[in-house]
Design an enzyme around this catalytic site. Sequence first.
Site, PDB file in Angstrom:
ATOM      1  N   LYS A 183       0.929  -1.234   0.095  1.00  0.00           N
ATOM      2  CA  LYS A 183       0.026  -0.099   0.056  1.00  0.00           C
ATOM      3  C   LYS A 183       0.851   1.229   0.148  1.00  0.00           C
ATOM      4  CE  LYS A 183      -2.272  -1.659   3.645  1.00  0.00           C
ATOM      5  NZ  LYS A 183      -1.886  -3.004   3.807  1.00  0.00           N
ATOM      6  N   THR A 184       1.960   1.083   0.960  1.00  0.00           N
ATOM      7  CA  THR A 184       2.940   2.158   0.968  1.00  0.00           C
ATOM      8  C   THR A 184       3.671   2.545  -0.351  1.00  0.00           C
ATOM      9  OG1 THR A 184       3.086   1.941   3.265  1.00  0.00           O
ATOM     10  CG2 THR A 184       4.520   3.305   2.410  1.00  0.00           C
ATOM     11  N   ASP A 206      -1.585   6.455   6.630  1.00  0.00           N
ATOM     12  CA  ASP A 206      -1.321   5.054   6.944  1.00  0.00           C
ATOM     13  C   ASP A 206      -2.366   4.779   8.306  1.00  0.00           C
ATOM     14  OD1 ASP A 206      -0.757   2.334   6.555  1.00  0.00           O
ATOM     15  OD2 ASP A 206       1.433   2.525   7.354  1.00  0.00           O
ATOM     16  N   THR A 240      -5.384  -1.712   7.181  1.00  0.00           N
ATOM     17  CA  THR A 240      -5.616  -3.059   7.093  1.00  0.00           C
ATOM     18  C   THR A 240      -7.178  -3.565   7.560  1.00  0.00           C
ATOM     19  OG1 THR A 240      -5.001  -3.210   9.155  1.00  0.00           O
ATOM     20  CG2 THR A 240      -3.313  -3.611   7.632  1.00  0.00           C
ATOM     21  N   ARG A 288       6.386  -8.339   1.241  1.00  0.00           N
ATOM     22  CA  ARG A 288       7.424  -7.971   2.348  1.00  0.00           C
ATOM     23  C   ARG A 288       8.089  -9.132   3.148  1.00  0.00           C
ATOM     24  NH1 ARG A 288       4.123  -4.843   6.752  1.00  0.00           N
ATOM     25  NH2 ARG A 288       4.489  -3.196   5.148  1.00  0.00           N
TER      26      ARG A 288
END
Length: 338
Positions: A64-65, A109, A158, A218
């Site tokens: 997302k980032t 975020d 999330t 990740r």
Amino acid sequence: MSTPQQKNEVRDQWLDKTLRPSEWEEYIGQEGIKTNLHVLLSAARARGHAPEHVLLYGPPGLGKTTLAHLIASDLGVAMKITSGPAIERVGDLAAILTNLGTNDILFIDEIHRLNRSVEEVLYPALEAGVLDIIIGKGPSARTIQLELPSFTLVAATTRIALLSAPLRSRFSGGVFRLEFYTNEEIERIIERSATILGVPLTPGASRAIAQRSRFTPRTANYLLKRCRDYAQVHNRPLDTKLVEETLALLGYDAVGLQETDRNLLRIVIEKFGGGPVGLSTLAAATAEEEATIEDVYEPYLIRSGLIERTPRGRVVTALGYEHLGALPEEPHQQRMGI
Ligand code: ADE
């Protein structure tokens, strides 16, 4: 003075930035989202406006980032990064918004953790580009309105279910759900990262890492870095055998479960007969936060078919039993001879 562990963390964070795609062409997967964003950004750029606000949601580690960074660099604007819990007071939000440059991106975020009073001030900022600030208290209090530079909010969460309906409706540029990656996409991400890190690895090795990466870039990059360390320390090639050894040492099993995941499955089986068991009961039995179970453990366990979420609670599937080498209990009716 920093400890060796802190030094490692700093090095890892630096490496993560190095591995982050800086061009759309380098970003593997999430094809539907990329196509939609491309239309949104191209149209806004052609009109000379900031694009409308965008919400990205999905499990942690899916990018997302990274998407927010790509949006900013595509538009050639600066991005201010913050998070829901970091904006404690209305004044914090006011300081952030009034410091934005024209058409900048504001990335928030964990937007589900924004407090209500801050959220209320955000609405007019998103809709009308103004900030309503109350000065003073009691009868002499008055509101002043500040004009803000035009900006685009890119928010990530999330936990979309925790967002209020009014907040959700403000994301008129689109609400996009990031999906887990396929194993094939994860393999490509691992191979790209290995090239950037300058570590040769065999095709078998990238497949073995991908299988344990929980469909999550990740995790894939984290496991790749740990394998690289192991290969370097033991002066060995990064092949399938080395991956298996490294990941066993880190406690990852053949499908990427860690002890905490297996423990959760085991508790549902041993204490609750395989389920159904409600989230709060499960949280108490495992001594984990409900949010951690919902955000971190469950999405992958569900995606890999090891548990199911039913209206009455979580249930371990036949595959879940098989994975732990446990035998499913007979269905209740059979035991009772019904
Ligand atoms: N690294 C992390 N996420 C990635 C992605 N989606 N594509 C390429 N490299 C990545």
